[in-house]
Design a protein around this motif. Structure first.
Motif, mmCIF file in Angstrom:
data_model
loop_
_atom_site.group_PDB
_atom_site.id
_atom_site.type_symbol
_atom_site.label_atom_id
_atom_site.label_comp_id
_atom_site.label_asym_id
_atom_site.label_seq_id
_atom_site.Cartn_x
_atom_site.Cartn_y
_atom_site.Cartn_z
ATOM 1 N N ARG A 156 7.726 1.994 -6.889
ATOM 2 C CA ARG A 156 8.150 1.120 -5.790
ATOM 3 C C ARG A 156 7.576 -0.284 -5.891
ATOM 4 O O ARG A 156 8.213 -1.253 -5.480
ATOM 5 N N PHE A 157 6.353 -0.413 -6.438
ATOM 6 C CA PHE A 157 5.719 -1.738 -6.503
ATOM 7 C C PHE A 157 5.699 -2.302 -7.928
ATOM 8 O O PHE A 157 5.364 -3.463 -8.133
ATOM 9 N N GLY A 158 5.989 -1.457 -8.907
ATOM 10 C CA GLY A 158 5.978 -1.917 -10.295
ATOM 11 C C GLY A 158 4.608 -1.866 -10.939
ATOM 12 O O GLY A 158 4.476 -2.016 -12.151
ATOM 13 N N ARG A 159 3.548 -1.678 -10.132
ATOM 14 C CA ARG A 159 2.184 -1.643 -10.663
ATOM 15 C C ARG A 159 1.241 -1.124 -9.592
ATOM 16 O O ARG A 159 1.588 -1.075 -8.408
ATOM 17 N N LEU A 160 0.049 -0.738 -9.996
ATOM 18 C CA LEU A 160 -1.029 -0.472 -9.038
ATOM 19 C C LEU A 160 -2.253 -1.235 -9.503
ATOM 20 O O LEU A 160 -2.545 -1.294 -10.699
ATOM 21 N N ASP A 161 -2.953 -1.830 -8.556
ATOM 22 C CA ASP A 161 -4.154 -2.618 -8.872
ATOM 23 C C ASP A 161 -5.434 -1.921 -8.444
ATOM 24 O O ASP A 161 -6.527 -2.446 -8.718
ATOM 25 N N GLY A 162 -5.314 -0.789 -7.747
ATOM 26 C CA GLY A 162 -6.542 -0.111 -7.344
ATOM 27 C C GLY A 162 -6.293 0.933 -6.292
ATOM 28 O O GLY A 162 -5.149 1.250 -5.950
ATOM 29 N N GLY A 163 -7.392 1.490 -5.793
ATOM 30 C CA GLY A 163 -7.291 2.526 -4.777
ATOM 31 C C GLY A 163 -8.508 2.558 -3.884
ATOM 32 O O GLY A 163 -9.621 2.214 -4.305
ATOM 33 N N LEU A 164 -8.264 2.937 -2.637
ATOM 34 C CA LEU A 164 -9.334 3.172 -1.655
ATOM 35 C C LEU A 164 -9.275 4.644 -1.279
ATOM 36 O O LEU A 164 -8.238 5.124 -0.831
ATOM 37 N N ASN A 165 -10.386 5.339 -1.444
ATOM 38 C CA ASN A 165 -10.458 6.740 -1.024
ATOM 39 C C ASN A 165 -11.350 6.847 0.201
ATOM 40 O O ASN A 165 -12.564 6.686 0.107
ATOM 41 N N ALA A 166 -10.718 7.116 1.357
ATOM 42 C CA ALA A 166 -11.463 7.285 2.606
ATOM 43 C C ALA A 166 -11.180 8.652 3.212
ATOM 44 O O ALA A 166 -11.274 8.827 4.425
ATOM 45 N N ALA A 167 -10.841 9.633 2.366
ATOM 46 C CA ALA A 167 -10.638 11.010 2.858
ATOM 47 C C ALA A 167 -11.997 11.702 2.903
ATOM 48 O O ALA A 167 -12.821 11.491 2.021
ATOM 49 N N GLY A 168 -12.234 12.500 3.916
ATOM 50 C CA GLY A 168 -13.515 13.202 3.933
ATOM 51 C C GLY A 168 -13.660 14.174 5.084
ATOM 52 O O GLY A 168 -12.933 14.109 6.076
ATOM 53 N N LEU A 169 -14.611 15.088 4.906
ATOM 54 C CA LEU A 169 -14.963 16.090 5.918
ATOM 55 C C LEU A 169 -16.460 16.019 6.181
ATOM 56 O O LEU A 169 -17.233 15.696 5.278
ATOM 57 N N LEU A 170 -16.875 16.353 7.409
ATOM 58 C CA LEU A 170 -18.307 16.310 7.761
ATOM 59 C C LEU A 170 -18.717 17.590 8.488
ATOM 60 O O LEU A 170 -18.725 17.639 9.714
ATOM 61 N N PRO A 171 -19.028 18.650 7.735
ATOM 62 C CA PRO A 171 -19.561 19.848 8.398
ATOM 63 C C PRO A 171 -21.077 19.739 8.499
ATOM 64 O O PRO A 171 -21.763 19.612 7.484
ATOM 65 N N PRO B 5 -5.034 5.743 -15.508
ATOM 66 C CA PRO B 5 -3.999 5.299 -16.460
ATOM 67 C C PRO B 5 -3.154 4.147 -15.909
ATOM 68 O O PRO B 5 -2.803 3.226 -16.655
ATOM 69 N N ALA B 6 -2.841 4.203 -14.609
ATOM 70 C CA ALA B 6 -2.033 3.132 -14.004
ATOM 71 C C ALA B 6 -2.805 1.810 -14.027
ATOM 72 O O ALA B 6 -2.238 0.738 -14.263
ATOM 73 N N LEU B 7 -4.110 1.875 -13.776
ATOM 74 C CA LEU B 7 -4.915 0.655 -13.752
ATOM 75 C C LEU B 7 -5.071 0.086 -15.161
ATOM 76 O O LEU B 7 -5.009 -1.128 -15.366
ATOM 77 N N ARG B 8 -5.240 0.976 -16.124
ATOM 78 C CA ARG B 8 -5.301 0.532 -17.528
ATOM 79 C C ARG B 8 -4.004 -0.183 -17.891
ATOM 80 O O ARG B 8 -4.009 -1.246 -18.504
ATOM 81 N N ALA B 9 -2.877 0.402 -17.459
ATOM 82 C CA ALA B 9 -1.566 -0.206 -17.767
ATOM 83 C C ALA B 9 -1.442 -1.578 -17.127
ATOM 84 O O ALA B 9 -0.746 -2.450 -17.642
ATOM 85 N N ALA B 10 -2.138 -1.784 -15.995
ATOM 86 C CA ALA B 10 -2.073 -3.076 -15.295
ATOM 87 C C ALA B 10 -3.111 -4.060 -15.848
ATOM 88 O O ALA B 10 -3.233 -5.178 -15.349
ATOM 89 N N GLY B 11 -3.876 -3.632 -16.833
ATOM 90 C CA GLY B 11 -4.884 -4.523 -17.427
ATOM 91 C C GLY B 11 -6.220 -4.490 -16.710
ATOM 92 O O GLY B 11 -7.086 -5.334 -16.940
ATOM 93 N N GLY B 12 -6.389 -3.500 -15.818
ATOM 94 C CA GLY B 12 -7.667 -3.367 -15.093
ATOM 95 C C GLY B 12 -7.402 -3.048 -13.643
ATOM 96 O O GLY B 12 -6.240 -3.010 -13.218
ATOM 97 N N GLY B 13 -8.455 -2.794 -12.873
ATOM 98 C CA GLY B 13 -8.240 -2.491 -11.466
ATOM 99 C C GLY B 13 -9.527 -2.134 -10.759
ATOM 100 O O GLY B 13 -10.612 -2.183 -11.339
ATOM 101 N N ARG B 14 -9.372 -1.787 -9.493
ATOM 102 C CA ARG B 14 -10.532 -1.532 -8.625
ATOM 103 C C ARG B 14 -10.395 -0.182 -7.936
ATOM 104 O O ARG B 14 -9.377 0.086 -7.300
ATOM 105 N N LEU C 292 0.802 -1.226 0.000
ATOM 106 C CA LEU C 292 0.000 0.000 0.000
ATOM 107 C C LEU C 292 0.829 1.267 0.000
ATOM 108 O O LEU C 292 1.858 1.348 0.682
ATOM 109 N N ILE C 293 0.360 2.275 -0.748
ATOM 110 C CA ILE C 293 0.801 3.662 -0.562
ATOM 111 C C ILE C 293 -0.254 4.320 0.324
ATOM 112 O O ILE C 293 -1.441 4.368 -0.049
ATOM 113 N N LEU C 294 0.141 4.790 1.485
ATOM 114 C CA LEU C 294 -0.785 5.419 2.438
ATOM 115 C C LEU C 294 -0.680 6.925 2.301
ATOM 116 O O LEU C 294 0.375 7.509 2.587
#
Ligand SMILES: NC(=O)c1ccc[n+]([C@@H]2O[C@H](COP(=O)([O-])OP(=O)(O)OC[C@H]3O[C@@H](n4cnc5c(N)ncnc54)[C@H](O)[C@@H]3O)[C@@H](O)[C@H]2O)c1
Length: 255
Positions: A85-100, A132-141, A40-42
């Motif tokens: 660093r990993f040679g590829r990326l297979d996906g991403g999780l976005n859990a950033a957020g604000l609650l006003p 673009p990174a996911l396309r290069a990896a043949g797909g992703g999530r 993971l990249i955090l």
């Protein structure tokens, strides 16, 4: 018929970018992914929070990247780091957020804009940077944390519900646009859960009692409730699910 998936939540060897990684909902998912052999990249604006996570998990399979999800250059740099660093990326999780939360008569305009910027524009830019990174990896999530507010209309939630309702629609559009590239785009919609985002509000006994009373299963969400759905959406079991917001909410949206 042959069993297509022996392990529908397999993520070993997969590489993901996680935004909002130091947050209360992201942390247990990060731990579950690392435990199962993902890398993971955090990413977060909270550098000290990221340092604490690297101290917990070690730096072999988790790298930290301090950056803002509304900053396209920062997102591109985080994706580059993953690919380098990993040679590829297979996906991403976005859990950033604000609650006003504020009555619409008094909601500050800048706070409204910032909420839309982080929760909605940031989610779009995160997806755009990964594609673009996911396309290069043949797909992703791609997986976003939306909210029951993607569909429920709580009073005083105009900024937040606007951002999360918009996010659910962005997920549908991106799911369609990138389906042919084998990129799935989904969201999980949690019910109210005690984290740094909500702790102040939930310390008000009336707010807390109403929040629990609104959930048919009679309790707040737990961060751990999201682990199973997230693993499924990242694993082989999620291959044909796209454009969906999946509510993990004890029945909160069943009204
Ligand atoms: N906690 C809940 O009740 C709840 C319910 C439904 C949905 N959600 C959503 O889940 C997500 C995570 O919420 P949480 O409860 O873990 O909140 P949290 O405050 O614990 O975590 C959010 C994280 O996002 C980071 N962040 C904030 N702005 C950022 C930015 N511009 N760029 C990068 N990182 C940024 C924060 O530093 C923090 O680490 C949010 O999108 C929230 O709206 C939360």
């Amino acid at each position: 018929m042959a069993l297509v998936q022996d392990n529908p939540i397999e993520v070993a060897g997969r590489c993901y970018l996680v935004a909002g990684a130091a947050g209360g909902l992201a942390r247990p998912i990060v731990a579950a992914l690392l435990k199962r052999g993902a890398r993971l990249i955090l990413m977060d604006t909270d550098e000290a929070g990221l340092d604490a996570m690297i101290a917990d998990h070690g730096s072999e399979n988790a790298l930290s990247f301090t950056g803002d999800i509304t900053d396209k250059a920062a997102l591109d740099a985080a994706v580059d780091l993953g690919q380098t660093r990993f040679g590829r990326l297979d996906g991403g999780l976005n859990a950033a957020g604000l609650l006003p939360i504020a009555a619409s008569d008094t909601m500050d305009a800048e706070l409204f804009r910032r909420c839309i910027d982080v929760n909605l524009t940031g989610a779009f830019l995160f997806s755009q940077a990964l594609a673009p990174a996911l396309r290069a990896a043949g797909g992703g999530r791609i997986l976003h944390i939306a909210s029951v507010s993607s569909t429920v209309s709580n009073p005083a939630y105009a900024a937040y519900a606007g951002s999360k309702g918009g996010l659910a629609q962005v997920v549908r559009v991106l799911g369609r646009e990138w389906a042919a590239d084998a990129i799935t785009v989904n969201a999980i919609g949690p019910a109210l859960t005690e984290t740094d985002l909500t702790r102040n509000y939930l310390s008000n006994p009336a707010f807390r009692a109403k929040a629990i009373g609104d959930i048919p299963m009679g309790r707040l969400g737990l961060p751990e409730d999201l682990i199973g759905p997230a693993l499924l959406l990242f694993g082989p079991g999620g291959a044909f699910i796209t454009g969906q917001t999946i509510y993990v909410d004890g029945g909160r949206t069943l009204v």
